[in-house]
Design a protein around this motif. Structure first.
Motif, mmCIF file in Angstrom:
data_model
loop_
_atom_site.group_PDB
_atom_site.id
_atom_site.type_symbol
_atom_site.label_atom_id
_atom_site.label_comp_id
_atom_site.label_asym_id
_atom_site.label_seq_id
_atom_site.Cartn_x
_atom_site.Cartn_y
_atom_site.Cartn_z
ATOM 1 N N SER A 105 -3.503 -3.054 2.281
ATOM 2 C CA SER A 105 -4.615 -2.661 3.124
ATOM 3 C C SER A 105 -5.919 -3.286 2.527
ATOM 4 O O SER A 105 -6.038 -3.197 1.311
ATOM 5 C CB SER A 105 -4.824 -1.210 3.005
ATOM 6 N N LYS A 106 -6.661 -3.907 3.389
ATOM 7 C CA LYS A 106 -8.074 -4.145 3.092
ATOM 8 C C LYS A 106 -8.939 -3.424 3.927
ATOM 9 O O LYS A 106 -8.899 -3.591 5.135
ATOM 10 C CB LYS A 106 -8.359 -5.719 3.167
ATOM 11 N N SER A 164 0.889 -1.249 -0.136
ATOM 12 C CA SER A 164 -0.141 -0.040 0.145
ATOM 13 C C SER A 164 0.957 1.397 0.097
ATOM 14 O O SER A 164 0.570 2.087 -0.819
ATOM 15 C CB SER A 164 -1.119 0.118 1.386
ATOM 16 N N SER A 165 1.879 1.130 1.009
ATOM 17 C CA SER A 165 2.581 2.384 1.032
ATOM 18 C C SER A 165 4.162 2.224 0.531
ATOM 19 O O SER A 165 4.368 1.993 -0.732
ATOM 20 C CB SER A 165 2.713 2.798 2.670
ATOM 21 N N ASP A 191 0.591 5.846 5.637
ATOM 22 C CA ASP A 191 1.118 6.391 4.106
ATOM 23 C C ASP A 191 1.929 7.871 4.530
ATOM 24 O O ASP A 191 1.127 8.742 5.487
ATOM 25 C CB ASP A 191 0.151 6.761 3.221
ATOM 26 N N VAL A 228 -11.691 -3.038 5.420
ATOM 27 C CA VAL A 228 -12.907 -3.649 5.913
ATOM 28 C C VAL A 228 -12.515 -3.935 7.237
ATOM 29 O O VAL A 228 -11.382 -4.418 7.306
ATOM 30 C CB VAL A 228 -13.427 -4.748 4.984
ATOM 31 N N ALA A 287 -1.997 3.612 10.939
ATOM 32 C CA ALA A 287 -2.909 4.821 11.270
ATOM 33 C C ALA A 287 -4.032 4.319 10.575
ATOM 34 O O ALA A 287 -4.011 3.617 9.489
ATOM 35 C CB ALA A 287 -2.283 5.852 10.207
ATOM 36 N N SER A 320 0.188 -7.719 13.535
ATOM 37 C CA SER A 320 -0.273 -6.680 12.829
ATOM 38 C C SER A 320 -1.900 -6.631 12.811
ATOM 39 O O SER A 320 -2.402 -7.502 12.761
ATOM 40 C CB SER A 320 0.344 -6.599 11.432
ATOM 41 N N ASN A 328 -1.164 13.865 8.509
ATOM 42 C CA ASN A 328 -2.020 12.694 8.509
ATOM 43 C C ASN A 328 -2.830 12.715 9.890
ATOM 44 O O ASN A 328 -2.433 11.919 10.660
ATOM 45 C CB ASN A 328 -0.803 11.627 8.458
HETATM 46 C C1 FAD Z 1 -8.630 -0.007 7.846
HETATM 47 C C2 FAD Z 1 -7.356 0.862 7.510
HETATM 48 C C3 FAD Z 1 -7.386 1.998 7.396
HETATM 49 C C4 FAD Z 1 -6.303 2.899 7.322
HETATM 50 N N1 FAD Z 1 -6.351 4.386 7.380
HETATM 51 C C5 FAD Z 1 -5.102 4.891 7.027
HETATM 52 C C6 FAD Z 1 -4.941 6.417 7.246
HETATM 53 O O1 FAD Z 1 -6.271 7.013 7.305
HETATM 54 N N2 FAD Z 1 -3.828 7.025 6.854
HETATM 55 C C7 FAD Z 1 -2.694 6.341 6.754
HETATM 56 O O2 FAD Z 1 -1.672 6.975 6.325
HETATM 57 N N3 FAD Z 1 -2.741 4.992 6.565
HETATM 58 C C8 FAD Z 1 -3.805 4.346 6.768
HETATM 59 N N4 FAD Z 1 -3.791 2.844 6.785
HETATM 60 C C9 FAD Z 1 -2.688 2.274 6.657
HETATM 61 C C10 FAD Z 1 -2.067 2.109 5.214
HETATM 62 O O3 FAD Z 1 -3.148 1.735 4.363
HETATM 63 C C11 FAD Z 1 -1.171 0.897 5.006
HETATM 64 O O4 FAD Z 1 -1.563 -0.226 5.520
HETATM 65 C C12 FAD Z 1 0.183 1.145 5.686
HETATM 66 O O5 FAD Z 1 0.812 2.437 5.469
HETATM 67 C C13 FAD Z 1 1.272 -0.054 5.643
HETATM 68 O O6 FAD Z 1 1.649 0.005 4.319
HETATM 69 P P1 FAD Z 1 3.056 -0.911 3.797
HETATM 70 O O7 FAD Z 1 3.109 -0.634 2.657
HETATM 71 O O8 FAD Z 1 3.893 -0.728 5.084
HETATM 72 O O9 FAD Z 1 2.494 -2.552 4.143
HETATM 73 P P2 FAD Z 1 1.294 -3.338 3.235
HETATM 74 O O10 FAD Z 1 1.660 -4.293 2.833
HETATM 75 O O11 FAD Z 1 0.376 -2.304 2.578
HETATM 76 O O12 FAD Z 1 0.609 -3.429 4.684
HETATM 77 C C14 FAD Z 1 -0.177 -4.580 4.993
HETATM 78 C C15 FAD Z 1 -0.501 -4.808 6.367
HETATM 79 O O13 FAD Z 1 -1.767 -4.023 6.719
HETATM 80 C C16 FAD Z 1 -2.570 -4.979 7.524
HETATM 81 N N5 FAD Z 1 -3.901 -4.902 7.285
HETATM 82 C C17 FAD Z 1 -4.596 -4.996 5.933
HETATM 83 N N6 FAD Z 1 -5.729 -5.104 6.107
HETATM 84 C C18 FAD Z 1 -5.917 -4.633 7.466
HETATM 85 C C19 FAD Z 1 -7.426 -4.839 7.918
HETATM 86 N N7 FAD Z 1 -8.695 -4.616 7.334
HETATM 87 N N8 FAD Z 1 -7.347 -4.767 9.492
HETATM 88 C C20 FAD Z 1 -6.196 -4.964 9.988
HETATM 89 N N9 FAD Z 1 -4.922 -4.782 9.399
HETATM 90 C C21 FAD Z 1 -4.903 -4.834 8.199
HETATM 91 C C22 FAD Z 1 -2.065 -6.532 7.065
HETATM 92 O O14 FAD Z 1 -2.121 -7.038 8.291
HETATM 93 C C23 FAD Z 1 -0.439 -6.031 7.085
HETATM 94 O O15 FAD Z 1 0.137 -5.823 8.581
HETATM 95 C C24 FAD Z 1 -5.050 2.044 7.212
HETATM 96 C C25 FAD Z 1 -4.978 0.740 7.036
HETATM 97 C C26 FAD Z 1 -6.237 -0.154 7.163
HETATM 98 C C27 FAD Z 1 -6.183 -1.466 7.055
#
Ligand code: FAD
Length: 400
Positions: A138-139, A91-92, A284, A141, A191, A165, A337
């Motif tokens: 990110s999912k 996601s990020s 993010d 839900v 976040a 996580s 953020n």
């Molecule tokens: C419901 C939700 C709302 C979010 N809101 C924001 C926001 O407002 N601002 C912001 O900056 N970032 C937000 N995030 C976080 C962001 O989207 C990324 O998940 C985060 O930056 C991690 O990214 P990454 O590239 O390190 O890893 P990625 O591989 O993208 O992250 C995956 C991680 O997220 C976890 N994850 C995925 N879906 C869910 C879920 N439904 N419930 C619990 N854990 C989950 C996985 O277990 C794993 O740990 C949110 C994430 C979720 C799930």
């Protein structure tokens, strides 16, 4: 009816109570908005009080409103994985994957949110790098924690490394469930904007399947084909067709963005900074360029990684050679953020939305009434005009 909390609107649905109940008389079931809540079998309950003891909401109520962080923390970094494939598939900036790989390489288990066969979101534990992609991205839900707290506890008692996580509330639930620190546990929260209703998500999926006349093959909420900043919802169907639309135009994202169907407790979340219980927080890093923290970015994704504890910082040290890391101030990053520290307000339309949904209003009517793409586009246009100063120029022209 017996319940863990007096006001069930405050329940976060972590299921710590159900997993801890010694006689398994608590089961988790959907409420009328589609969120999991505990149901106690009053005939079997001995009122031992363990369910209340492990409830993170009651625990947070009992604590002071002070931050429970050590004075050296939080510390914040802009970061991304040096492996472009991981970065683009995340996601990020892909920091989660690096932390997960590090745990797996030590023979540990990583718990996180994955899609099940119906594309509903559930927590699972993985032990192999080949399974990591299911947790990636990110999912948006609420995920069903399942029996993962219990499974994590079993592994920790055997002194196996565990990375858990989840959202801030899920990590708080894990910590109260465990009731004591474990040296092999690393916790990572996110976040969090708020967690949308699984019931609304399943209606959206049914609508998409009907529209594309096919079952679903795969889903990404954070497709980066058009870049990290213009991320898309991408759904691939078994009949070979595919749907890709910018988050700002996708029905589900429009409702999510309006905070229309997040869980009620999200609007007054007790587990955001500075009250997070996690060792690390991921987000993010919107605005990293404007802050001058990074230059000439490639739009592949930037993570904001926050160490809340010395253990979190040590985990970052472990992956340092596989990522770009640049320290920044937490305050500056948090200013860009808002969801790190402040809950989004509950929109007035939320009550009416669920009333309409539960009175049987068809999803296409709900879409038209509440997640209207045309209205959204008009708003976007207006925002762009405001941003470009066009409205001011128009006003001046009209005034002559
Ligand atoms: C419901 C939700 C709302 C979010 N809101 C924001 C926001 O407002 N601002 C912001 O900056 N970032 C937000 N995030 C976080 C962001 O989207 C990324 O998940 C985060 O930056 C991690 O990214 P990454 O590239 O390190 O890893 P990625 O591989 O993208 O992250 C995956 C991680 O997220 C976890 N994850 C995925 N879906 C869910 C879920 N439904 N419930 C619990 N854990 C989950 C996985 O277990 C794993 O740990 C949110 C994430 C979720 C799930």
């Amino acid at each position: 009816m017996i319940s863990v909390l007096e006001n069930m609107d405050r329940c976060i649905g972590c299921s710590a109570c159900a997993q801890r109940c010694p006689i398994q008389c608590i089961s988790m079931a959907d409420d009328h908005e589609g969120f999991l809540v505990p149901h106690i079998d009053a005939g079997r309950c001995h009122d031992c009080g363990l369910c209340r003891k492990v409830c993170p909401v009651l625990k947070a109520d009992a604590e002071t409103s002070e931050s429970n962080q050590a004075t050296d923390y939080p510390r914040a970094w802009a970061a991304w994985s040096l492996d472009d494939t991981v970065r683009l598939e995340s996601s990020s900036g892909g920091l989660f994957s690096l932390l997960a790989e590090s745990c797996l390489s030590r023979g540990g288990t990583v718990f996180g949110a994955a899609f099940d066969q119906d594309f509903m979101v559930r927590h699972i534990g993985i032990e192999q790098p080949s399974e990591l992609d299911s947790l990636r991205r990110s999912k948006y839900v609420q995920s069903d924690i399942n029996r993962c707290y219990k499974e994590a506890e079993r592994l920790l008692k055997e002194q196996k490394p565990v990375l858990f996580s989840g959202t801030g509330c899920q990590i708080a639930g894990l910590k109260t469930f465990l009731g004591k620190p474990y040296p092999e546990l690393l916790t990572v929260d996110l976040a969090c904007y708020g967690v949308p209703s699984p019931k609304v998500w399943s209606l959206y999926l049914e609508d998409m399947k009907k529209r594309f006349k096919s079952e679903i093959e795969s889903i990404s909420f954070r497709d980066k084909k058009n870049g990290w900043k213009n991320y898309c919802m991408h759904i691939r169907f078994r009949n070979g067709r595919s749907y890709r639309d910018a988050a700002v135009k996708d029905t589900f994202f429009i409702g999510f963005g309006k905070n229309l169907f997040s869980r009620k407790c999200c609007y007054s979340c007790q587990f955001r900074h500075p009250h997070t219980r996690a060792d690390l927080t991921l987000a993010d890093f919107w605005g990293a360029e404007e802050l001058g923290i990074v230059h000439g970015q490639d739009d592949k994704g930037i993570s904001l990684v926050i160490a809340n504890t010395a253990r979190g910082q040590a985990a970052l040290e472990d992956i340092r050679d596989r990522c770009f890391l640049k320290e920044t101030s937490f305050q500056e990053a948090a200013a860009k953020n808002p969801r790190l520290t402040v809950s989004a307000p509950m929109p007035r339309a939320r009550t009416l939305f669920f009333k309409d949904l539960n009175s049987g209003m068809h999803f296409s009517a709900l879409k038209r009434k509440y997640m209207n793409r045309f209205v959204q586009n008009l708003k976007l246009m207006a925002r762009r005009m405001l941003g470009s100063g066009m409205v001011d120029r128009l006003r001046k022209l009209i005034r002559g």
